[in-house]
Design a protein around this motif. Structure first.
Motif, PDB file in Angstrom:
ATOM      1  N   ALA A   1       0.836  -1.202   0.000  1.00 35.25           N
ATOM      2  CA  ALA A   1       0.000   0.000   0.000  1.00 35.25           C
ATOM      3  C   ALA A   1       0.871   1.252   0.000  1.00 35.25           C
ATOM      4  CB  ALA A   1      -0.916   0.007   1.210  1.00 35.25           C
ATOM      5  N   VAL A   2       0.472   2.217  -0.799  1.00 35.16           N
ATOM      6  CA  VAL A   2       1.185   3.493  -0.855  1.00 35.16           C
ATOM      7  C   VAL A   2       0.592   4.417   0.205  1.00 35.16           C
ATOM      8  CG1 VAL A   2       1.696   5.501  -2.275  1.00 35.16           C
ATOM      9  CG2 VAL A   2       1.654   3.225  -3.306  1.00 35.16           C
ATOM     10  N   VAL A   3       1.439   4.989   1.019  1.00 35.63           N
ATOM     11  CA  VAL A   3       1.001   5.906   2.069  1.00 35.63           C
ATOM     12  C   VAL A   3       1.371   7.314   1.652  1.00 35.63           C
ATOM     13  CG1 VAL A   3       1.234   6.552   4.491  1.00 35.63           C
ATOM     14  CG2 VAL A   3       1.299   4.133   3.833  1.00 35.63           C
ATOM     15  N   TRP A   4       0.358   8.153   1.465  1.00 36.18           N
ATOM     16  CA  TRP A   4       0.568   9.550   1.088  1.00 36.18           C
ATOM     17  C   TRP A   4       0.541  10.404   2.343  1.00 36.18           C
ATOM     18  CZ3 TRP A   4       1.734  11.036  -3.798  1.00 36.18           C
ATOM     19  CH2 TRP A   4       1.527  10.101  -4.811  1.00 36.18           C
ATOM     20  N   ARG A   5       1.406  11.441   2.369  1.00 37.63           N
ATOM     21  CA  ARG A   5       1.467  12.385   3.486  1.00 37.63           C
ATOM     22  C   ARG A   5       1.266  13.795   2.964  1.00 37.63           C
ATOM     23  NH1 ARG A   5       7.111  11.777   6.165  1.00 37.63           N
ATOM     24  NH2 ARG A   5       7.662  12.294   4.049  1.00 37.63           N
ATOM     25  N   LYS A   6       0.674  14.639   3.796  1.00 42.20           N
ATOM     26  CA  LYS A   6       0.567  16.040   3.416  1.00 42.20           C
ATOM     27  C   LYS A   6       1.317  16.891   4.429  1.00 42.20           C
ATOM     28  CE  LYS A   6      -3.629  17.548   5.720  1.00 42.20           C
ATOM     29  NZ  LYS A   6      -4.755  18.426   5.566  1.00 42.20           N
ATOM     30  N   SER A   7       1.669  18.060   4.013  1.00 41.81           N
ATOM     31  CA  SER A   7       2.410  18.978   4.858  1.00 41.81           C
ATOM     32  C   SER A   7       1.569  19.412   6.053  1.00 41.81           C
ATOM     33  CB  SER A   7       2.816  20.212   4.052  1.00 41.81           C
ATOM     34  OG  SER A   7       3.308  21.211   4.908  1.00 41.81           O
ATOM     35  N   SER A   8       2.213  19.584   7.187  1.00 44.44           N
ATOM     36  CA  SER A   8       1.515  20.111   8.366  1.00 44.44           C
ATOM     37  C   SER A   8       1.087  21.558   8.137  1.00 44.44           C
ATOM     38  CB  SER A   8       2.414  20.012   9.598  1.00 44.44           C
ATOM     39  OG  SER A   8       3.604  20.752   9.394  1.00 44.44           O
TER      40      SER A   8
ATOM     41  N   THR B   1       4.638  10.819  -1.386  1.00 43.14           N
ATOM     42  CA  THR B   1       5.001   9.493  -0.903  1.00 43.14           C
ATOM     43  C   THR B   1       6.430   9.232  -1.354  1.00 43.14           C
ATOM     44  OG1 THR B   1       4.298   7.181  -0.700  1.00 43.14           O
ATOM     45  CG2 THR B   1       4.138   8.171  -2.888  1.00 43.14           C
ATOM     46  N   VAL B   2       7.185   8.571  -0.508  1.00 48.97           N
ATOM     47  CA  VAL B   2       8.604   8.339  -0.785  1.00 48.97           C
ATOM     48  C   VAL B   2       8.806   6.903  -1.244  1.00 48.97           C
ATOM     49  CG1 VAL B   2      10.922   8.373   0.189  1.00 48.97           C
ATOM     50  CG2 VAL B   2       9.233  10.060   0.937  1.00 48.97           C
ATOM     51  N   ARG B   3       9.500   6.767  -2.337  1.00 55.21           N
ATOM     52  CA  ARG B   3       9.915   5.466  -2.856  1.00 55.21           C
ATOM     53  C   ARG B   3      11.436   5.431  -2.847  1.00 55.21           C
ATOM     54  NH1 ARG B   3       5.813   3.765  -7.647  1.00 55.21           N
ATOM     55  NH2 ARG B   3       3.966   3.813  -6.346  1.00 55.21           N
ATOM     56  N   PRO B   4      12.034   4.258  -3.028  1.00 57.83           N
ATOM     57  CA  PRO B   4      13.498   4.187  -2.982  1.00 57.83           C
ATOM     58  C   PRO B   4      14.197   5.079  -4.014  1.00 57.83           C
ATOM     59  CG  PRO B   4      12.567   1.998  -2.843  1.00 57.83           C
ATOM     60  CD  PRO B   4      11.432   2.939  -3.149  1.00 57.83           C
ATOM     61  N   ASP B   5      13.595   5.266  -5.186  1.00 57.27           N
ATOM     62  CA  ASP B   5      14.260   6.010  -6.252  1.00 57.27           C
ATOM     63  C   ASP B   5      13.668   7.391  -6.517  1.00 57.27           C
ATOM     64  OD1 ASP B   5      11.877   4.954  -7.156  1.00 57.27           O
ATOM     65  OD2 ASP B   5      12.606   4.623  -9.183  1.00 57.27           O
ATOM     66  N   ALA B   6      12.521   7.708  -5.897  1.00 55.34           N
ATOM     67  CA  ALA B   6      11.868   8.985  -6.193  1.00 55.34           C
ATOM     68  C   ALA B   6      10.858   9.349  -5.112  1.00 55.34           C
ATOM     69  CB  ALA B   6      11.159   8.919  -7.541  1.00 55.34           C
TER      70      ALA B   6
ATOM     71  N   LEU C   1       7.146  10.909  -4.971  1.00 56.26           N
ATOM     72  CA  LEU C   1       6.002  11.195  -5.826  1.00 56.26           C
ATOM     73  C   LEU C   1       5.176  12.295  -5.191  1.00 56.26           C
ATOM     74  CD1 LEU C   1       4.843   7.572  -6.744  1.00 56.26           C
ATOM     75  CD2 LEU C   1       6.484   9.045  -7.933  1.00 56.26           C
ATOM     76  N   VAL C   2       4.710  13.217  -6.014  1.00 47.71           N
ATOM     77  CA  VAL C   2       3.937  14.365  -5.553  1.00 47.71           C
ATOM     78  C   VAL C   2       2.624  14.363  -6.311  1.00 47.71           C
ATOM     79  CG1 VAL C   2       3.923  16.883  -5.293  1.00 47.71           C
ATOM     80  CG2 VAL C   2       6.104  15.644  -5.254  1.00 47.71           C
ATOM     81  N   ARG C   3       1.517  14.615  -5.596  1.00 44.33           N
ATOM     82  CA  ARG C   3       0.210  14.684  -6.242  1.00 44.33           C
ATOM     83  C   ARG C   3      -0.648  15.761  -5.596  1.00 44.33           C
ATOM     84  NH1 ARG C   3      -3.263   9.454  -4.010  1.00 44.33           N
ATOM     85  NH2 ARG C   3      -3.503  10.254  -1.892  1.00 44.33           N
ATOM     86  N   ASP C   4      -1.670  16.170  -6.309  1.00 43.96           N
ATOM     87  CA  ASP C   4      -2.670  17.111  -5.811  1.00 43.96           C
ATOM     88  C   ASP C   4      -3.727  16.307  -5.068  1.00 43.96           C
ATOM     89  OD1 ASP C   4      -4.800  18.872  -5.437  1.00 43.96           O
ATOM     90  OD2 ASP C   4      -4.665  19.725  -7.444  1.00 43.96           O
ATOM     91  N   SER C   5      -4.017  16.653  -3.835  1.00 44.48           N
ATOM     92  CA  SER C   5      -4.979  15.892  -3.044  1.00 44.48           C
ATOM     93  C   SER C   5      -6.394  15.951  -3.620  1.00 44.48           C
ATOM     94  CB  SER C   5      -4.988  16.370  -1.588  1.00 44.48           C
ATOM     95  OG  SER C   5      -5.427  17.706  -1.523  1.00 44.48           O
TER      96      SER C   5
ATOM     97  N   GLN D   1       0.905  12.213 -11.271  1.00 42.76           N
ATOM     98  CA  GLN D   1       1.860  12.317 -10.172  1.00 42.76           C
ATOM     99  C   GLN D   1       3.196  12.763 -10.747  1.00 42.76           C
ATOM    100  OE1 GLN D   1       1.948   8.377  -8.564  1.00 42.76           O
ATOM    101  NE2 GLN D   1      -0.205   8.418  -8.015  1.00 42.76           N
ATOM    102  N   LEU D   2       3.837  13.641 -10.041  1.00 42.49           N
ATOM    103  CA  LEU D   2       5.168  14.108 -10.427  1.00 42.49           C
ATOM    104  C   LEU D   2       6.196  13.277  -9.683  1.00 42.49           C
ATOM    105  CD1 LEU D   2       7.001  16.253 -11.774  1.00 42.49           C
ATOM    106  CD2 LEU D   2       6.706  17.615  -9.692  1.00 42.49           C
ATOM    107  N   ALA D   3       7.122  12.669 -10.406  1.00 46.28           N
ATOM    108  CA  ALA D   3       8.186  11.886  -9.790  1.00 46.28           C
ATOM    109  C   ALA D   3       9.456  12.730  -9.751  1.00 46.28           C
ATOM    110  CB  ALA D   3       8.431  10.597 -10.568  1.00 46.28           C
ATOM    111  N   VAL D   4       9.978  12.955  -8.558  1.00 44.12           N
ATOM    112  CA  VAL D   4      11.181  13.759  -8.362  1.00 44.12           C
ATOM    113  C   VAL D   4      12.282  12.855  -7.820  1.00 44.12           C
ATOM    114  CG1 VAL D   4      12.136  15.757  -7.143  1.00 44.12           C
ATOM    115  CG2 VAL D   4       9.720  15.762  -7.811  1.00 44.12           C
ATOM    116  N   PRO D   5      13.442  12.832  -8.458  1.00 43.14           N
ATOM    117  CA  PRO D   5      14.545  12.011  -7.921  1.00 43.14           C
ATOM    118  C   PRO D   5      14.844  12.392  -6.462  1.00 43.14           C
ATOM    119  CG  PRO D   5      15.087  12.816 -10.106  1.00 43.14           C
ATOM    120  CD  PRO D   5      13.834  13.524  -9.687  1.00 43.14           C
TER     121      PRO D   5
END
Length: 61
Positions: free
Chosen positions: A4-11, A24-29, A31-35, A42-46
């Protein structure tokens, strides 16, 4: 092991759950999304680029 992918939002996003950016953090990137569009793009950022971004943002510059 859970896949399961766990998404977090900023406090800083406040209590309005539908007006924030989530990550959400993956080993290689990171991922950023609009809630508001959970099934949307999703935007994947290294990881190294994300760490540099967070470091810069933390300076308040």
């Amino acid at each position: 092991m859970s896949t399961a992918v766990v998404w977090r939002k900023s406090s800083y996003s406040g209590s309005d759950a539908d007006s924030c950016v989530e990550i959400t953090v993956r080993p290689d990137a990171v991922l950023v999304r609009d809630s508001k569009a959970m099934d949307g793009p999703q935007l994947a950022v290294p990881v190294q680029a994300w760490e540099a971004f967070i470091g810069f943002a933390a300076t308040g510059a």
